[in-house]
Write an enzyme that holds these catalytic residues in place. Structure first.
Site, PDB file in Angstrom:
ATOM      1  N   GLY A   6       0.842  -1.206   0.000  1.00 47.21           N
ATOM      2  CA  GLY A   6       0.000   0.000   0.000  1.00 47.21           C
ATOM      3  C   GLY A   6       0.870   1.245   0.000  1.00 47.21           C
ATOM      4  N   LEU A   8       1.543   3.418  -2.212  1.00 51.53           N
ATOM      5  CA  LEU A   8       1.131   4.588  -3.007  1.00 51.53           C
ATOM      6  C   LEU A   8      -0.013   5.349  -2.342  1.00 51.53           C
ATOM      7  CD1 LEU A   8       1.363   3.146  -6.647  1.00 51.53           C
ATOM      8  CD2 LEU A   8       3.127   4.249  -5.239  1.00 51.53           C
ATOM      9  N   GLY A   9      -0.401   4.933  -1.161  1.00 53.86           N
ATOM     10  CA  GLY A   9      -1.514   5.593  -0.453  1.00 53.86           C
ATOM     11  C   GLY A   9      -1.046   6.799   0.347  1.00 53.86           C
ATOM     12  N   GLN A  10      -1.995   7.370   1.131  1.00 56.97           N
ATOM     13  CA  GLN A  10      -1.689   8.616   1.865  1.00 56.97           C
ATOM     14  C   GLN A  10      -0.547   8.407   2.856  1.00 56.97           C
ATOM     15  OE1 GLN A  10      -4.625   9.941   4.748  1.00 56.97           O
ATOM     16  NE2 GLN A  10      -3.896  12.056   4.662  1.00 56.97           N
ATOM     17  N   ASP A  32       2.312  -1.815  -4.420  1.00 51.18           N
ATOM     18  CA  ASP A  32       0.894  -1.416  -4.408  1.00 51.18           C
ATOM     19  C   ASP A  32       0.214  -2.129  -5.563  1.00 51.18           C
ATOM     20  OD1 ASP A  32      -0.385   1.460  -2.914  1.00 51.18           O
ATOM     21  OD2 ASP A  32      -1.602   0.167  -4.206  1.00 51.18           O
ATOM     22  N   ILE A  33      -1.084  -1.877  -5.726  1.00 46.64           N
ATOM     23  CA  ILE A  33      -1.842  -2.619  -6.731  1.00 46.64           C
ATOM     24  C   ILE A  33      -1.566  -2.101  -8.154  1.00 46.64           C
ATOM     25  CG2 ILE A  33      -3.917  -1.158  -6.658  1.00 46.64           C
ATOM     26  CD1 ILE A  33      -5.345  -4.125  -6.395  1.00 46.64           C
ATOM     27  N   ASN A  46      -0.867  -7.194  -5.130  1.00 47.65           N
ATOM     28  CA  ASN A  46      -2.226  -7.076  -4.611  1.00 47.65           C
ATOM     29  C   ASN A  46      -2.227  -7.607  -3.186  1.00 47.65           C
ATOM     30  OD1 ASN A  46      -4.874  -7.663  -3.831  1.00 47.65           O
ATOM     31  ND2 ASN A  46      -5.542  -7.928  -5.955  1.00 47.65           N
ATOM     32  N   TYR A 136     -15.287  -0.113   8.612  1.00 49.23           N
ATOM     33  CA  TYR A 136     -13.863   0.216   8.776  1.00 49.23           C
ATOM     34  C   TYR A 136     -13.447   0.026  10.238  1.00 49.23           C
ATOM     35  CZ  TYR A 136      -9.766   3.360   8.981  1.00 49.23           C
ATOM     36  OH  TYR A 136      -8.531   3.915   9.185  1.00 49.23           O
ATOM     37  N   LYS A 140     -10.889  -2.749  11.779  1.00 52.48           N
ATOM     38  CA  LYS A 140      -9.655  -2.345  12.469  1.00 52.48           C
ATOM     39  C   LYS A 140      -9.634  -2.923  13.890  1.00 52.48           C
ATOM     40  CE  LYS A 140      -7.341   0.034   9.401  1.00 52.48           C
ATOM     41  NZ  LYS A 140      -6.008  -0.432   8.936  1.00 52.48           N
TER      42      LYS A 140
HETATM   43  C1  VAH Z   1     -10.928   7.882   7.995  1.00 47.03           C
HETATM   44  N1  VAH Z   1      -8.749   8.968   7.831  1.00 47.03           N
HETATM   45  O1  VAH Z   1     -11.412   8.996   7.970  1.00 47.03           O
HETATM   46  C2  VAH Z   1      -9.442   7.776   8.324  1.00 47.03           C
HETATM   47  C3  VAH Z   1      -9.192   7.688   9.809  1.00 47.03           C
HETATM   48  C4  VAH Z   1      -9.841   8.408  12.101  1.00 47.03           C
HETATM   49  C5  VAH Z   1     -10.167   8.455  10.661  1.00 47.03           C
HETATM   50  O2  VAH Z   1      -9.125   6.370  10.206  1.00 47.03           O
HETATM   51  O3  VAH Z   1     -11.567   6.901   7.746  1.00 47.03           O
END
Ligand code: VAH
Length: 313
Positions: A6, A8-10, A32-33, A46, A136, A140
């Protein structure tokens, strides 16, 4: 040898730069992908292909993996299975490979999104009640417990941080609820105005990317015996609401205006704490943020203006 999944992500973009600077480009393999990328040692990979990840680990002699691939909170609500699969299956693969091939260390980011409406709103503690209400957040939280499981049962040295909303000017974020705090800087410079998708008083925990990167490197460098949390550490940078960041921008761009029209992301933001307590990270490995809203705003606006000038010339 470090594999970044990952990259290439933020977070991945800046972590790749920091790890290459610290350990040498030859020892860092960004992946990255995307099929191609001009970075040295780039590998198309991937995060869901277990065998391919294992092959790269063996071929390159990888000893550490930083797994950053994930689908963030807002996007996750639009595709439950895709978010769960990417966020958890990729971690399961990396933990199994770390166990099977005795890798030195693993880094995996969690988030303050693991907390929910039943968590304390202010100074939410390390072991506070955490009942997430987004895919999400659920993914996590599950991931955190798998990290602890692989540490306790197989001795995998996996380390994790519950990042607040991250703000950066290098790589655009994707699909987060806190991403308004990145976009607002770009729109302030381009348009002098910003339409915000959260209420103006919606306070959230936030962190400037340079602090997040330094926290990651400091956590990963800490002696193993100092690490007392094997789910994921709370870490704090600052907390602010849209009205606060708008005021900080107005100190630099006096005519800046903002309008708030909350959308579905308001309910997500409201389920999270406004601030977290990171005493444990400070006690175990000396965590201390360096950026606040004022110096972050000055730095963000300066970098974005420079990038705009570069484009205009
Ligand atoms: C989001 N930037 O907004 C992430 C983060 C606490 C937020 O995990 O989903």
């Amino acid at each position: 040898k470090i594999l970044i999944i990952g990259a290439l992500g933020q977070i991945g973009t800046e972590l790749t730069t920091a790890l290459s600077a610290k350990y040498g480009e030859a020892n860092v393999f960004p992946s990255d992908i995307a099929r191609e990328n001009e970075q040295p040692n780039y590998i198309a990979l991937n995060a869901l292909q277990h065998d391919r990840i294992e092959q790269v680990v063996l071929d390159k002699g990888i000893t550490q993996i930083y797994l950053l691939a994930a689908m963030l909170s807002a996007n996750g609500e639009k595709d439950i299975n895709a978010a769960w699969t990417l966020n958890v299956q990729s971690l399961m693969s990396v933990l199994q490979i770390a166990r099977d091939h005795k890798l030195d260390k693993i880094f995996w980011p969690s988030s303050i999104a693991i907390f929910g409406p039943t968590s304390a709103k202010h100074n939410c503690r390390q072991h506070a009640r955490a009942e997430p209400i987004t895919v999400y957040g659920i993914s996590k939280k599950a991931g955190e417990h798998f990290c602890n499981y692989y540490f306790e049962n197989f001795g995998v040295d996996v380390r994790s941080l519950r990042f607040p909303g991250l703000i950066s000017h290098t790589a655009p974020p994707g699909g987060g609820t806190t991403d308004y705090a990145v976009d607002i800087y770009h729109k302030a410079i381009r348009d002098g105005h910003f339409n915000c998708f959260l209420e103006e008083d919606c306070c959230l925990p936030m962190m400037y990317m340079p602090d997040a990167i330094r926290a990651t490197l400091e956590l990963m460098e800490a002696p193993k015996e100092k690490i007392s949390i094997r789910t994921s550490y709370n870490i704090a940078g600052m907390s602010f609401a849209p009205c606060d960041i708008a005021a900080a921008i107005r100190d630099h761009i006096p005519g800046f205006t903002m309008q708030c029209a909350p959308d579905f992301r308001q309910a997500i933001a409201e389920s999270w704490p406004a601030s977290v307590d990171d005493t444990q990270a400070g006690a175990d490995w000396g965590w201390e943020p360096a950026f606040n809203l004022e110096n972050m705003t000055a730095d963000m606006l300066q970098h974005i203006k420079e990038a705009h000038k570069a484009i205009l010339v």
